[in-house]
Design a protein around this motif. Sequence first.
Motif, short mmCIF file in Angstrom:
data_model
loop_
_atom_site.label_atom_id
_atom_site.label_comp_id
_atom_site.label_asym_id
_atom_site.label_seq_id
_atom_site.Cartn_x
_atom_site.Cartn_y
_atom_site.Cartn_z
N ALA A 55 2.29 9.54 -7.60
CA ALA A 55 1.16 10.47 -7.49
C ALA A 55 0.65 10.48 -6.06
CB ALA A 55 0.03 10.09 -8.45
N ALA A 56 0.22 11.66 -5.65
CA ALA A 56 -0.45 11.83 -4.34
C ALA A 56 -1.34 13.05 -4.48
CB ALA A 56 0.57 12.01 -3.23
N LEU A 57 -2.59 12.83 -4.89
CA LEU A 57 -3.53 13.90 -5.18
C LEU A 57 -4.76 13.78 -4.31
CD1 LEU A 57 -3.44 14.09 -9.10
CD2 LEU A 57 -2.41 15.69 -7.48
N ASN A 58 -5.22 14.91 -3.81
CA ASN A 58 -6.48 14.99 -3.06
C ASN A 58 -7.40 15.98 -3.77
OD1 ASN A 58 -6.03 13.35 -0.57
ND2 ASN A 58 -4.33 14.78 -0.33
N TRP A 59 -8.61 15.52 -4.08
CA TRP A 59 -9.57 16.35 -4.81
C TRP A 59 -10.90 16.31 -4.08
CZ3 TRP A 59 -12.97 14.55 -9.33
CH2 TRP A 59 -13.69 15.64 -9.85
N SER A 60 -11.47 17.49 -3.86
CA SER A 60 -12.78 17.59 -3.20
C SER A 60 -13.72 18.34 -4.14
CB SER A 60 -12.66 18.32 -1.86
OG SER A 60 -13.91 18.43 -1.23
N PRO A 61 -14.44 17.63 -5.02
CA PRO A 61 -15.32 18.32 -5.98
C PRO A 61 -16.49 19.02 -5.33
CG PRO A 61 -15.67 15.96 -6.07
CD PRO A 61 -14.50 16.17 -5.17
N MET A 62 -16.95 18.55 -4.17
CA MET A 62 -18.06 19.17 -3.46
C MET A 62 -17.94 18.86 -1.98
SD MET A 62 -21.23 16.62 -4.44
CE MET A 62 -20.93 16.86 -6.19
N ARG A 63 -18.71 19.57 -1.19
CA ARG A 63 -18.65 19.40 0.25
C ARG A 63 -19.09 17.99 0.62
NH1 ARG A 63 -18.54 22.81 4.63
NH2 ARG A 63 -19.47 22.02 6.54
N GLY A 64 -18.30 17.31 1.45
CA GLY A 64 -18.62 15.97 1.88
C GLY A 64 -18.12 14.88 0.96
N THR A 65 -17.40 15.24 -0.11
CA THR A 65 -16.87 14.26 -1.07
C THR A 65 -15.38 14.47 -1.22
OG1 THR A 65 -18.96 14.21 -2.28
CG2 THR A 65 -17.02 13.37 -3.41
N ASN A 66 -14.61 13.40 -1.07
CA ASN A 66 -13.16 13.45 -1.22
C ASN A 66 -12.71 12.33 -2.14
OD1 ASN A 66 -12.68 15.62 0.65
ND2 ASN A 66 -13.02 14.17 2.32
N VAL A 67 -11.84 12.68 -3.06
CA VAL A 67 -11.26 11.72 -4.00
C VAL A 67 -9.75 11.77 -3.83
CG1 VAL A 67 -11.06 11.01 -6.40
CG2 VAL A 67 -13.17 12.08 -5.60
N ARG A 68 -9.14 10.60 -3.69
CA ARG A 68 -7.69 10.54 -3.49
C ARG A 68 -7.09 9.53 -4.47
NH1 ARG A 68 -3.72 11.99 -0.04
NH2 ARG A 68 -1.94 10.58 0.17
N LEU A 69 -5.99 9.95 -5.07
CA LEU A 69 -5.23 9.10 -5.99
C LEU A 69 -3.82 8.95 -5.45
CD1 LEU A 69 -4.87 7.58 -8.68
CD2 LEU A 69 -4.25 9.77 -9.72
N ASP A 70 -3.42 7.70 -5.23
CA ASP A 70 -2.07 7.39 -4.76
C ASP A 70 -1.41 6.45 -5.76
OD1 ASP A 70 -2.01 8.77 -2.22
OD2 ASP A 70 -3.48 7.29 -1.54
N GLY A 71 -0.16 6.73 -6.06
CA GLY A 71 0.62 5.87 -6.97
C GLY A 71 2.08 5.86 -6.56
N SER A 72 2.74 4.75 -6.82
CA SER A 72 4.15 4.62 -6.44
C SER A 72 4.83 3.59 -7.32
CB SER A 72 4.29 4.22 -4.97
OG SER A 72 3.70 2.94 -4.75
N THR A 73 6.15 3.66 -7.33
CA THR A 73 7.00 2.70 -8.03
C THR A 73 8.02 2.17 -7.03
OG1 THR A 73 6.73 3.87 -10.12
CG2 THR A 73 8.57 2.34 -9.95
N THR A 74 8.08 0.85 -6.90
CA THR A 74 8.95 0.23 -5.92
C THR A 74 9.89 -0.77 -6.59
OG1 THR A 74 7.18 0.41 -4.28
CG2 THR A 74 9.00 -1.07 -3.75
N VAL A 75 11.16 -0.72 -6.21
CA VAL A 75 12.14 -1.70 -6.68
C VAL A 75 12.16 -2.86 -5.67
CG1 VAL A 75 14.54 -2.14 -7.28
CG2 VAL A 75 13.50 0.09 -7.80
N GLU A 76 11.79 -4.06 -6.12
CA GLU A 76 11.72 -5.23 -5.25
C GLU A 76 12.93 -6.13 -5.50
OE1 GLU A 76 6.94 -5.99 -4.78
OE2 GLU A 76 7.91 -6.77 -6.58
N GLY A 77 13.49 -6.63 -4.41
CA GLY A 77 14.62 -7.55 -4.52
C GLY A 77 14.15 -8.98 -4.73
N SER A 78 15.10 -9.88 -4.82
CA SER A 78 14.81 -11.29 -5.04
C SER A 78 15.88 -12.14 -4.37
CB SER A 78 14.75 -11.59 -6.55
OG SER A 78 14.55 -12.98 -6.77
N THR A 79 15.51 -13.38 -4.09
CA THR A 79 16.47 -14.34 -3.52
C THR A 79 16.77 -15.49 -4.48
OG1 THR A 79 14.62 -15.49 -2.46
CG2 THR A 79 15.76 -13.81 -1.16
N ASP A 80 16.09 -15.48 -5.61
CA ASP A 80 16.34 -16.54 -6.59
C ASP A 80 17.69 -16.32 -7.26
OD1 ASP A 80 13.87 -17.53 -5.95
OD2 ASP A 80 12.85 -16.56 -7.64
N ALA A 81 18.36 -17.41 -7.51
CA ALA A 81 19.67 -17.31 -8.14
C ALA A 81 19.53 -16.75 -9.56
CB ALA A 81 20.32 -18.70 -8.20
#
Length: 552
Positions: free
Chosen positions: A435-461
């Motif tokens: 997600a990457a959303l920018n919402w401005s319900p009124m002047r001088g107000t900003n709402v932002r929603l950021d979301g992501s999914t990441t594949v993380e590696g590992s070094t454990d056997a």
Amino acid sequence: MSRIRFNGKFKGLRLVCAAGALMTAFPATGQEGSLRGTVGDTYMDSTLRAGRGMEAAETPRTQYRPTSAGALPDSADEDGTLFPGTGSLTAEDPFPPLDRPASTRGSATAAENENRAEEAAAPSQEAEPAEQLDDLATGTARVGTIDATEGIRPLPLRTNERVEPIEGRARRTPEDDPYAPLGLRIGTFTVVPTLEQGLTWTTNADSSPGGEEALLSETTLRLNAVSGWSRHRAVLNGYGTYRKSVSGDDVSEFEGGADAALELDLRGDLSARAALAYAARRESASSPVAIAGVVRQPLRHTIDGSLGVEKAVGKLRLRVTGEVSRNQYGDARLDNGDTLSQSDRNSTLALVRLRGGYELSPALIPFLEVEAGRRFYDEERDSAGYARSATRLGARAGLSLDISEKLSGEVSAGWVAEDFEDDRLDTVSGLALAAALNWSPMRGTNVRLDGSTTVEGSTDAGDSGSLLYSGTLRLERQMRSNLTGDVALGAAWRDYSGGGHDLILSGEASLTWWLNRYAGLTGRARHERQKSNLPGRDYEATSIFMGMTLQR
């Protein structure tokens, strides 16, 4: 004595006779005549000076008509005169009324007077001009009514009018945001530098399960640049933060990064986008691949680049994008002074995304996207002997929004999987959210929603890695022209392929009071907490920052 008395009587008789003669020559018309109208200078000259009585009085006079309505009363007595007892004037009247000709004086009726009053209330085109009426007055000029603008002279112009400046500069209007930075003009870019300096007190200096309290000196420099091009657009951002312990736990670390985005309008139905980002920060002690028993965690460098082309075919929106992501790690320093190489974790991910959307309206475009790629490790096998290079596949569906300046961005959901070359490692797969959303319900107000999914590696056997879902909801509000606030709530969920999980919750609030356009006081408080079903991974950290912000 009698003679003297006779002579006195004789003299008195002579005086009486002389007065009678004068009265005969000049009748006392002032008592008999009507009081209507005014006595003109012409009549006085012709009668009193030249001795002409009846002849001058019989000269026709211009009919008098009042300029404004209501000059004559509405009522008259029975004989049509304004004053009782004056309607029987004959032709011998030396002072005839000026509101009618001499030929008709003495025979006016009440109806005629009423008609004349109506004509006076509504002057016709045949009415005498004001200049001629003034000749009949006794030297006093009649002033016209407010609605009779023809006879009113315009007011003289002011001679002390304000002189406009030679430059012709328009009057300045109040600024919408008087505390906004002006920026520096460098070429075709507007660059806004920001420097933040202050002290941070924290209960957990390195965000580790056993972290200690510390007082840190924190310095952050940010640069933001936006192009001023008419057709294309470019944005550049950069930041750097240095923390150094003043007291408490020993901390000395640096993190920073930069990113650039370019949008090109090639044709009306063809556009191109390019992006490049770099970030460098030390590995967190709460990372799933954190190394125990080290003085300092390794430094992680991340480079991301993308290039895409989008074409509109009717209502179809087609896009192809190529992406490259590079992760490289420095050496870790152990407690005994030795270093531990992390080169087996260095990898490069290359993939291609294909997207197809349909424009329901200019504000709503649903889309489908698929991706395919390959993750290459610099070393064929890691320190434990596992071949971790993998094939990446994914698909998602989403919605792109562009509702004027109120709401913009996109959200999507799908599935992602990485299949390793080594059969001993399980495939890492799961739900993919973004997600990457920018919402401005009124002047001088900003709402932002950021979301992501990441594949993380590992070094454990035997451990394939994990999926990290992270999201941040941020609210920015300009409470006053010189007071801005920021509130952010964050949540992250880490799902290990082996069955474990971590939950990270965070909250942050900050205020900046601007003293002027260039300097302000900033306060910030943050709390972070991690809970895990794996042993030795729980921690909490609270920090408070107080400092000054400078901008240009």
